[in-house]
Each structure stands twice: as C-alpha cells, then as structure tokens.
Scaffold this motif. Structure first.
Motif, mmCIF file in Angstrom:
data_model
loop_
_atom_site.group_PDB
_atom_site.id
_atom_site.type_symbol
_atom_site.label_atom_id
_atom_site.label_comp_id
_atom_site.label_asym_id
_atom_site.label_seq_id
_atom_site.Cartn_x
_atom_site.Cartn_y
_atom_site.Cartn_z
ATOM 1 N N GLU A 1 8.724 11.678 -2.926
ATOM 2 C CA GLU A 1 8.569 10.525 -3.827
ATOM 3 C C GLU A 1 7.112 10.145 -3.982
ATOM 4 O O GLU A 1 6.688 9.675 -5.021
ATOM 5 C CB GLU A 1 9.318 9.312 -3.266
ATOM 6 C CG GLU A 1 10.826 9.385 -3.378
ATOM 7 C CD GLU A 1 11.479 8.222 -2.632
ATOM 8 O OE1 GLU A 1 11.988 8.436 -1.514
ATOM 9 O OE2 GLU A 1 11.458 7.103 -3.164
ATOM 10 N N LEU A 2 6.333 10.326 -2.925
ATOM 11 C CA LEU A 2 4.940 9.892 -2.959
ATOM 12 C C LEU A 2 4.039 10.865 -3.704
ATOM 13 O O LEU A 2 2.996 10.475 -4.217
ATOM 14 C CB LEU A 2 4.416 9.707 -1.535
ATOM 15 C CG LEU A 2 5.099 8.585 -0.756
ATOM 16 C CD1 LEU A 2 4.611 8.569 0.679
ATOM 17 C CD2 LEU A 2 4.846 7.232 -1.402
ATOM 18 N N ARG A 3 4.461 12.146 -3.759
ATOM 19 C CA ARG A 3 3.612 13.135 -4.417
ATOM 20 C C ARG A 3 3.389 12.835 -5.894
ATOM 21 O O ARG A 3 2.480 13.359 -6.507
ATOM 22 C CB ARG A 3 4.207 14.544 -4.270
ATOM 23 C CG ARG A 3 4.110 15.097 -2.871
ATOM 24 C CD ARG A 3 4.161 16.627 -2.895
ATOM 25 N NE ARG A 3 4.742 17.188 -1.689
ATOM 26 C CZ ARG A 3 4.107 17.348 -0.543
ATOM 27 N NH1 ARG A 3 2.863 16.983 -0.435
ATOM 28 N NH2 ARG A 3 4.712 17.879 0.503
ATOM 29 N N ALA A 4 4.251 11.977 -6.479
ATOM 30 C CA ALA A 4 4.123 11.643 -7.900
ATOM 31 C C ALA A 4 2.938 10.730 -8.185
ATOM 32 O O ALA A 4 2.628 10.468 -9.347
ATOM 33 C CB ALA A 4 5.411 10.967 -8.369
ATOM 34 N N PHE A 5 2.273 10.218 -7.147
ATOM 35 C CA PHE A 5 1.223 9.230 -7.362
ATOM 36 C C PHE A 5 -0.133 9.745 -6.916
ATOM 37 O O PHE A 5 -0.235 10.658 -6.115
ATOM 38 C CB PHE A 5 1.576 7.932 -6.612
ATOM 39 C CG PHE A 5 2.873 7.367 -7.069
ATOM 40 C CD1 PHE A 5 4.045 7.668 -6.398
ATOM 41 C CD2 PHE A 5 2.935 6.569 -8.200
ATOM 42 C CE1 PHE A 5 5.266 7.175 -6.842
ATOM 43 C CE2 PHE A 5 4.147 6.076 -8.654
ATOM 44 C CZ PHE A 5 5.313 6.390 -7.975
ATOM 45 N N ASP A 6 -1.185 9.153 -7.496
ATOM 46 C CA ASP A 6 -2.548 9.585 -7.185
ATOM 47 C C ASP A 6 -3.227 8.703 -6.163
ATOM 48 O O ASP A 6 -4.258 9.076 -5.618
ATOM 49 C CB ASP A 6 -3.421 9.540 -8.449
ATOM 50 C CG ASP A 6 -2.928 10.508 -9.496
ATOM 51 O OD1 ASP A 6 -2.979 10.169 -10.684
ATOM 52 O OD2 ASP A 6 -2.485 11.596 -9.102
ATOM 53 N N ASP A 7 -2.703 7.506 -5.971
ATOM 54 C CA ASP A 7 -3.388 6.594 -5.051
ATOM 55 C C ASP A 7 -2.366 5.732 -4.331
ATOM 56 O O ASP A 7 -1.220 5.595 -4.759
ATOM 57 C CB ASP A 7 -4.382 5.694 -5.818
ATOM 58 C CG ASP A 7 -3.690 4.692 -6.718
ATOM 59 O OD1 ASP A 7 -3.249 5.100 -7.797
ATOM 60 O OD2 ASP A 7 -3.560 3.514 -6.324
ATOM 61 N N ALA A 8 -2.841 5.152 -3.229
ATOM 62 C CA ALA A 8 -1.946 4.416 -2.341
ATOM 63 C C ALA A 8 -1.324 3.201 -3.011
ATOM 64 O O ALA A 8 -0.141 2.909 -2.826
ATOM 65 C CB ALA A 8 -2.707 3.991 -1.087
ATOM 66 N N ARG A 9 -2.099 2.482 -3.818
ATOM 67 C CA ARG A 9 -1.583 1.225 -4.376
ATOM 68 C C ARG A 9 -0.475 1.457 -5.394
ATOM 69 O O ARG A 9 0.547 0.779 -5.386
ATOM 70 C CB ARG A 9 -2.719 0.396 -4.959
ATOM 71 C CG ARG A 9 -2.244 -0.965 -5.341
ATOM 72 C CD ARG A 9 -3.226 -2.095 -5.140
ATOM 73 N NE ARG A 9 -2.515 -3.335 -5.372
ATOM 74 C CZ ARG A 9 -2.450 -3.967 -6.565
ATOM 75 N NH1 ARG A 9 -3.096 -3.476 -7.588
ATOM 76 N NH2 ARG A 9 -1.744 -5.072 -6.682
ATOM 77 N N SER A 10 -0.669 2.428 -6.293
ATOM 78 C CA SER A 10 0.402 2.724 -7.261
ATOM 79 C C SER A 10 1.650 3.146 -6.520
ATOM 80 O O SER A 10 2.758 2.738 -6.872
ATOM 81 C CB SER A 10 0.050 3.887 -8.177
ATOM 82 O OG SER A 10 -1.197 3.721 -8.729
ATOM 83 N N ALA A 11 1.459 3.991 -5.497
ATOM 84 C CA ALA A 11 2.602 4.471 -4.726
ATOM 85 C C ALA A 11 3.313 3.298 -4.076
ATOM 86 O O ALA A 11 4.542 3.201 -4.096
ATOM 87 C CB ALA A 11 2.146 5.452 -3.650
ATOM 88 N N LYS A 12 2.537 2.381 -3.544
ATOM 89 C CA LYS A 12 3.103 1.220 -2.855
ATOM 90 C C LYS A 12 3.947 0.395 -3.808
ATOM 91 O O LYS A 12 5.090 0.051 -3.526
ATOM 92 C CB LYS A 12 1.980 0.371 -2.254
ATOM 93 C CG LYS A 12 2.488 -0.820 -1.450
ATOM 94 C CD LYS A 12 1.351 -1.573 -0.801
ATOM 95 C CE LYS A 12 0.969 -2.768 -1.622
ATOM 96 N NZ LYS A 12 0.273 -3.797 -0.840
ATOM 97 N N LEU A 13 3.393 0.053 -4.961
ATOM 98 C CA LEU A 13 4.115 -0.807 -5.897
ATOM 99 C C LEU A 13 5.365 -0.133 -6.447
ATOM 100 O O LEU A 13 6.357 -0.780 -6.744
ATOM 101 C CB LEU A 13 3.207 -1.238 -7.049
ATOM 102 C CG LEU A 13 2.128 -2.265 -6.691
ATOM 103 C CD1 LEU A 13 1.295 -2.616 -7.914
ATOM 104 C CD2 LEU A 13 2.752 -3.525 -6.118
ATOM 105 N N ALA A 14 5.312 1.184 -6.569
ATOM 106 C CA ALA A 14 6.461 1.872 -7.158
ATOM 107 C C ALA A 14 7.537 2.200 -6.128
ATOM 108 O O ALA A 14 8.715 2.237 -6.454
ATOM 109 C CB ALA A 14 6.007 3.144 -7.857
ATOM 110 N N THR A 15 7.145 2.484 -4.889
ATOM 111 C CA THR A 15 8.120 2.965 -3.908
ATOM 112 C C THR A 15 8.332 2.024 -2.733
ATOM 113 O O THR A 15 9.241 2.233 -1.950
ATOM 114 C CB THR A 15 7.657 4.305 -3.289
ATOM 115 O OG1 THR A 15 6.463 4.052 -2.519
ATOM 116 C CG2 THR A 15 7.372 5.363 -4.330
#
Lengths: 366, 428, 81
Positions: free
Chosen positions: B361-375
């Motif tokens: 799920e995390l591989r879809a994101f480029d940075d920690a914050r986007s990943a955090k808000l989405a997942t």
C-alpha cells in the motif's frame, strides 16, 4: 501554450470539489497543487458535517451542502460515520440557543430531537450530569476529508483533467496563471488556496484563524455523538483574540478528536501549551472522565477567515476571468459541495440554487 | 562565587548516569529522570535474576546523592521557560532546569519481513529487555537474527536465563565481521567484551551472510526459515529475537528545537563539549549517534562536567571520547543492514503495525506525509516510531519533523494541566 | 518481601517472580496482548515501551503498557479477545 476551460489553484477539499463539479460538467480542468492533496486545513480539521444555523447565509450553504453529502454516505473513501451531533447547554443562555436552533432546523426540515437532563444522560452517558438540555441532530456525520479530496482529484483525472502536482501558481497573468517552474496555463482561474489565497488575491481580506486539536488512542463506545457546546457558535462567529469551546468527536475507529480553539495572529504551527490546556479543561467540564484518556498527538491548523465569516465564492469583478472559492473558516468541509455547486452554476451561467450575493468576493468593498 | 546550578538529566543509561555523577561532583543540584523504574537504561537494564555488571554498579554508586525520579515519561517541553512536563502512572510533574542534559539513548531498528508481526517475534534488544524483567525462556528455543554486536549480547543474556539459542543469524558477510574483529585490538575493552561473549556462546551455530526470510506460525511463532549463503533451512523455535541495530531517540531534542544531523536516522548535533545549538541544552550518548556504552559514558561525563561549569574536566575527556566514537563508526560500517535485508518484505508484509498498513500500500506514494494521510501509516499509538525508522531504511523517506507532542501518549489530564503539578527545583 | 507475585491474566491466575513486569505474566498465560486493526494477534515486540504492541487493560484502565508496568499482587490484566 496549453489551454484549459478552467485552472484550479489548490487541491484542498474546496478546490477538489470545484474541479470535480467543473469536470463533471464537461470542462477541461487543470489543477495545480504544490503540496500534499488535501494536506492543508482539509487534513488538519475535524471533518464534521454540521448545519451551523446562526447566520442565514451560512445556514443556507450548509443545509444545501449536507443534502449533497448524502451521496457520499456509502462511499468508502469518505469514511462517512453518521454519529450525529449532540448540542449541549450548561446554562440558561445555552438553553435559549438550543431553542433557537431547534426552531431553525425544524423550519428547514432537518430532524432534531430535544433532550432533557435525563434523556441526555441516556443518549450520552459520558456527559456531565449537571447539563441542562441537549439537542440531538441524528442525521449529521463525520467524514475523512483528505481521502475525499484525493478521490475527487482522481475523478477529475479520469474525466480528462490534468494535475500539476508539486507546482504552485505564483502569478495571475493575462488570460491565465503562471507556475513556479515558468509554465503558463491559459484559461480562467479559480483560486481555492485557503489561507494562501491572499498571496494571489491581496484585495480579499483573509486571516488565518488557528485552532488546536488532540487525538486520543482508541476507546470504542466511549462517545456516541459529536458533542458540541452551545457556546461553539459564539466562539466561531466572535472575533475574540482567543476562544475555546467544547467540541469532541468520536472517530469511526474509536479514537476521540478533541477540540476546539480559535486564535488570530498565532505565529507558526507549534502548539500553544496554555491554550491547549484551556481548551481541554473546557471539554473536561462537559465530559468529566475525559482527563483519564490517553492523547496520542496534538496539532494546530489554520482556518481561512473572512471579516464577516462567510466565504468568498464567485468572480472577481476587478479582474478578468479570475474566480475565487475560499475563506470558509471552520465550515469548509461541510459547505464544500454546495460551494462547488454554486461556483459551477455561476461559472457556467446557470441559475444558482441559492442567492450568491452574500458570498460575493468584493462585498465588503461595496 | 558560583551559584549552584540546577542540572536536569533526562535518561538514566550509561550517558545519563555519567552526566549526573560528573555534574554532582562539581556541586550542581542534579535531578535525573527516566521512564523505567530502575536506572541503567537499556544496556544496564535491571535484571531481576542477576546482579548488575560491575561497571553498572560503579556508575550507580556514583549517583547516590542525586535526586532520581523514576517511571516518569517526558511528554512536553517549553524551551523558553526551561521546563518540561513528565508523567508517571498517577501524576504529572513539571521540572525546571538551568542546564539540561539529554541522554535519551536509542531504540531498536525493526525491519519488516514476512511473519514479523507474529506473537513470539520480538526485537533482539527487545527480548533481552523482556527476559531481564521475567519473560520466561528457560528451556525455550530462541533464534537470534538481524545484525550487529547487539545480537551477541542478547544471545548471551538469553542463555544466562536458560534459553536454548538455536542459531545466530547475522546478515553481514563473514569476511567483514572477521575484519571488524581483527580491528578490535585498538579498543582493548571491546576486544575483551567480544572474547567473553564468544565464550558464553560456545556451541551456538553462527550463520553469516544470513537472513531470516520468514517467521512461520498461525497465532504464534513455531519456526523460522533462514537463507544462509543461498541455502534455505528451517529452524523450529519458540521465540525469534530479530534486531537490525539501533536508532537514536531524538523526540525531546526535536521538541526543544535542537539541530539534528542529516543521517538516515537523525541524531542530535553537538559540539566537542556535547553542547547542542540550544543554549543550556547538552546531549550525550546514543542520542548523538549510535556509539555504544563506552562512548555514552565518556560523553555523559563531558556533558555533566560542562553543564556544571567544569569545562576543564570536560576537555580532558575529549580524546578518549573521539577514540570511542571511532569504534562506533567502524561497527556501523560493518553491520548496516544491506539490500538483502531491505528486500525481505513483500507487498503483503505489514509495515505499520499500529494501523495494519502493508508495504504494498505504501509503495504507491512518494513521501511519508501523503502516505500517512492516505493510509493512516504513522497515525497510530507509536506515532511513526517503529514504521518511520523502517521506511527511512526501505524507502529513504524522512518524516518531516515539526516537533510532536505529546512525546509519548499522555493523559489528557496532563496536557490540560488538570492536576496541580509539583515544580521540582531544589533538593528536599 | 515475597519472591513471587500472583495476578490474574484474563481468567487465569499466574505467578511471576517479584520485580517482573506484566509482560512476563502475559507470556505465561496468554498468547497475545492485543488484536491489531485487522484482527491479528500481537504480543510485545520492543520490550521498552515504544512499540505499543503490549497494550492491555490493567485493573480496568485500557492502553496500559505491559512491558513498562510492574506486576503487582492481585492485579487483573485483560488482553483483547
């Protein structure tokens, strides 16, 4: 030179909703967002869908928007959790506020139930036992705005729109917008940048109004409704230097989101420990067992506030093909869909559902 | 005449103990805080079944005159007021300082691999800590895996508590570890330590260039699958102690506005006298970069001397501090987790344990914050401590710090200043 | 001082050495401390209070860290189901 039917600066909930409405109407939309999609006030706030009824123009926008939000009730990305709102009064003034609220909600066909002290205890056992009355609005819900903003932006993409992610609009120029990498986008521009709107539109009065929130660990079943004290509206509509009001929300996973505070002129994002403490103590008054719960994190966010508390939605008559949708203070998520609807109606020269005059961008100059 | 300074030391491991002793020796009024119930930090953690090592006993004797507040976790700090707030199970307290020494130590680096969330899988330092506080391993079969000298120390503790250590699975190559061992002559105490540890681990199979590919079991671990030099083997066991080194614990430093290094796992930046860029705040030990017990003790002493106004005494220790830090750099080079360890996790492996977010799920994101808000990765109880360090290794993500508060989950009562806090300033 | 402490973990009575933490009791009586969001069983990982996998309810207070809490005579510890 690239040409678009609409360029939207800002991919928070307002920009995303407006871009989606435009794309759904068949327009070729370009979005520009320098940071994380829905990463500003959209991510920092509570995501509470609530009909604030004190100011008629605000109520009209909220009421219309809440009807539109019903379409999201089953969508997974919205995390729509219909916990209902429970307004509570701890003094006679508050009881009067509740009476007025009950009447206005009833007039608009929004279901609301009066609760006396005994009924309050049954509806929400965690409440203090000495509260005078409550008004429960069962239809209201909480959502997860960053997820919704992301999905809206994806939909714009699916309808042929483009996203300039990591780019920022630095200037409004003839017939379009210039980005920070020198790219020029040609077309009408909608500025939906929240607190950063003034950078592009300095003629619009906007001040960031900082708020604090705290999230707790999971306590499933601890709180059933979003509990808001009657003093909340006064704190939102007042212009005091610092104000706090009890506003506590149960998230779907069982965490509690604890607010609220308002302050102007705060420098930076660092939590103000004494204001945070004041806010928490106000909440303890209404929820006496709250002090025992574990807080995982505290943060601040900035609400874009206009002088009269109503957002700017519409065309800038002083400029050519420049529009704005910003300044929603604490009601951005609630009113996002109606804002988008109103913007689209005005932009496409359709008859809008509601009177656009109260949200006219240069109304205070008139 | 010098006024009597209030020196507050946060952390009671080797660095904190040394700082407190040094500051007290100059007549400062010293208070120590630690989240644990007994002093010693991690490396000298109180063991309910064994006496503390000699060095630890000596360090503990030296702080007999210092006020020691145990079981207290720092949750918030105010640099302008020179105060911090800590809470224990029952109370919140405010502590003020003239000088502050941050000896906040380190925590273990956990890297995800298939099955790592099974009950029975712990850190290497993690199992060592648990066992010292009564976790039963007598007769139990334990595999110790990951990387670094900590594996040997953990394995030795486990054996001393009756565990059957089935294997030590070290990801570093044999030749690199042997080169490291040959270089230990420069640090005789380290060499002696290493020899002693090897003796304690006689008979335990060592696998180099080896990783645990997966932990197997339904609701509890029952075996591990290891890959050593290409050969796959299965070892049945009751516990897997898997640790990949240490990362500095810098939350409080960040909250105070201290500058950090740009390393993958940031540490507190200090000068030769252990001063941070924040006036009156010092830092020492693992928080300044993983350096081991000896480095921590020396740096703590430097910080304690300097904080109490004894700069000359502090300067005399600089040469030995630099020598000790050199060892740390050598160890870091030898034992850094390599690409094979980074590649253990597959898309279905959980990365964020608090919120059950997978690597895929995390591989879809480029940075920690986007990943955090989405997942929701990083939004749970540990607030990104465990997954954050792992993702810094695996994805190169940095978690942009504005400082987080509370530093650890704290009662709303504490944040609400709901109880009268007792300001601790002078000796009772 | 007693050499051991007796406490309850769910419905079982457990004995641990004096000075042991609650995690030591969990290891003797329960397979896990908590269930993750997805329902997986979880047990202590870090042993030092930073991973929060060892959260249990102790004498009615939820979210207590088993690895950071001393076992006391008569304690009632509840794990997730």
């Amino acid at each position: 030179m690239r040409s678009h039917d609409l360029i939207v600066a800002g991919a928070g909930i307002i920009g995303a909703a407006c871009a989606q409405a435009a794309a759904e109407a068949g327009l070729r939309v370009a979005m520009v967002e320098p940071g994380v999609i829905g990463g500003g006030a959209t991510a920092a706030g509570m995501g509470h869908l609530v009909a604030l009824d004190d100011v008629p123009a605000e109520f009209a926008l909220a009421r219309d928007s809440l009807r539109l939000w019903e379409a999201y009730a089953e969508r997974p990305e919205a995390e729509f959790h219909r916990c209902g709102t429970l307004w509570v009064a701890d003094d006679e003034e508050g009881v009067q506020v509740l009476r007025g609220k009950a009447a206005r909600l009833d007039a608009e066909g929004i279901a609301a139930e009066w609760l006396d002290t005994a009924a309050l205890r049954e509806a929400e056992p965690a409440l203090a036992h000495d509260l005078l009355a409550g008004l429960r609005v069962p239809g209201e819900a909480v959502v997860y705005p960053p997820g919704i903003a992301r999905t809206m932006v994806e939909r714009v993409g699916m309808l042929g729109g483009t996203l300039h992610h990591g780019r920022k609009v630095v200037a409004l120029e003839n017939d379009g917008a210039r980005l920070d990498d020198g790219t020029h986008l040609h077309g009408p521009v909608l500025v939906a940048c929240g607190c950063d709107t003034s950078a592009l539109l300095p003629e619009l009065a906007l001040r960031p109004r900082r708020g604090h929130l705290v999230i707790t660990d999971r306590y499933p079943g601890w709180l059933h409704h979003q509990v808001v004290e009657t003093g909340y509206a006064a704190s939102a509509h007042g212009s005091a230097g610092e104000a706090v009001a009890c506003n506590v929300q149960p998230r779907p996973g069982g965490q509690l989101l604890v607010g609220s505070s308002r302050e102007f002129g705060a420098a930076g994002a660092q939590v103000a420990a004494s204001l945070l403490a004041r806010m928490l103590r106000r909440c303890f008054r209404f929820l006496p067992e709250l002090p025992r719960l574990k807080a995982l994190r505290a943060w601040t966010g900035f609400r874009p506030a206009t002088p009269d508390g109503l957002p700017y939605i519409g065309a800038l008559p002083s400029r050519r093909d420049v529009w704005v949708a910003a300044g929603h203070e604490g009601l951005g998520v609630t009113t996002a869909l109606a804002t988008a609807q109103l913007f689209a109606d005005l932009f496409l020269r359709r008859s809008p559902w509601i009177d656009p005059a109260p949200y006219a961008p240069l109304r205070s100059a008139a | 005449m010098t006024e009597r300074r209030d020196v507050l030391v946060v952390g009671a491991g080797p660095a904190g103990l040394a700082a407190a002793a040094a500051a007290a020796a100059h007549g400062a009024n010293v208070t120590m805080l630690d989240a644990q119930k007994h002093p010693g930090g991690q490396v000298w953690r109180h063991d309910i079944a064994h006496r503390a090592p000699r060095r630890a006993r000596r360090a503990l004797r030296r702080i007999a005159s210092v006020r020691w507040c145990y079981g207290m976790r720092v949750v918030d700090a105010d640099i302008s007021a020179r105060s911090l707030r800590a809470e224990d199970a029952l109370h919140a307290r405010e502590f003020r300082w003239d000088r502050l020494v941050l000896a906040t130590g380190a925590r273990e680096l956990f890297l995800p691999f298939p099955g790592w969330t099974l009950p029975g899988v712990t850190g290497a330092g993690g199992l060592q800590a648990l066992v010292k506080q009564g976790w039963p391993v007598d007769g139990g079969r334990v595999v110790v895996a990951g990387s670094g000298p900590l594996l040997l120390a953990a394995a030795a503790t486990l054996r001393a508590h009756g565990a059957r250590v089935m294997a030590i699975v070290e990801q570093a190559a044999r030749k690199d570890v042997h080169a490291f061992a040959r270089g230990l002559w420069r640090w005789p105490d380290k060499l002696a330590q290493a020899v002693a540890l090897r003796a304690k681990l006689a008979g335990v199979p060592f696998h180099y260039d080896a990783v645990v590919r997966r932990a197997l079991g339904d609701e509890h671990l029952r075996a591990v699958e290891i890959d050593h030099g290409g050969a796959i083997a299965r070892i049945e066991c009751d516990q897997l102690a898997a640790g990949f080194g240490l990362v500095p614990e810098i939350g409080l430093a960040r909250l105070l506005g201290c500058a950090l290094t740009d390393a993958k796992h940031p540490a507190v930046r200090v000068d030769a006298l252990q001063r941070t860029n924040v006036e009156g705040v010092f830092a020492a030990g693992e928080a300044c970069g993983i350096g081991g017990m000896q480095t921590a003790s020396i740096e703590g002493a430097i910080a304690g001397h300097a904080a109490a106004g004894g700069e000359e005494a502090a300067r005399r220790l600089i040469a030995s501090r630099d020598h000790a830090r050199h060892f740390a750099a050598t160890a870091a080079r030898t034992f850094s987790p390599g690409s094979r360890t980074h590649a253990l996790a597959d898309d279905s492996t959980i990365a964020c344990r608090c919120e059950d977010v997978t690597v895929g799920e995390l591989r879809a994101f480029d940075d920690a914050r986007s990943a955090k808000l989405a997942t929701r990765c990083g939004m749970g109880a540990c607030q990104g401590r465990i997954c954050g360090a792992a993702l810094a290794e695996l994805m190169g993500w940095t978690w942009h710090g504005h400082a987080r508060q509370p530093l650890f989950p704290a009662r709303l009562a504490t944040l609400g200043l709901h109880e009268p806090s007792i300001a601790i300033r002078s000796n009772p | 001082m007693n050499v051991s402490v007796r406490l309850r973990v769910n419905d079982a009575t457990v004995e641990v050495p004096a000075g042991a933490n609650v995690a030591a009791a969990l290891a003797r009586a329960a397979q896990w401390s908590r269930r993750s969001r997805g329902g997986e069983p979880r047990a202590p990982l870090c042993g030092m209070g930073v991973c929060f996998e060892c959260r249990v309810t102790i004498d009615g207070e939820p979210h207590a860290l088993a690895c950071m809490t001393s076992a006391r005579e008569g304690m009632q510890v509840r794990t997730d189901d």
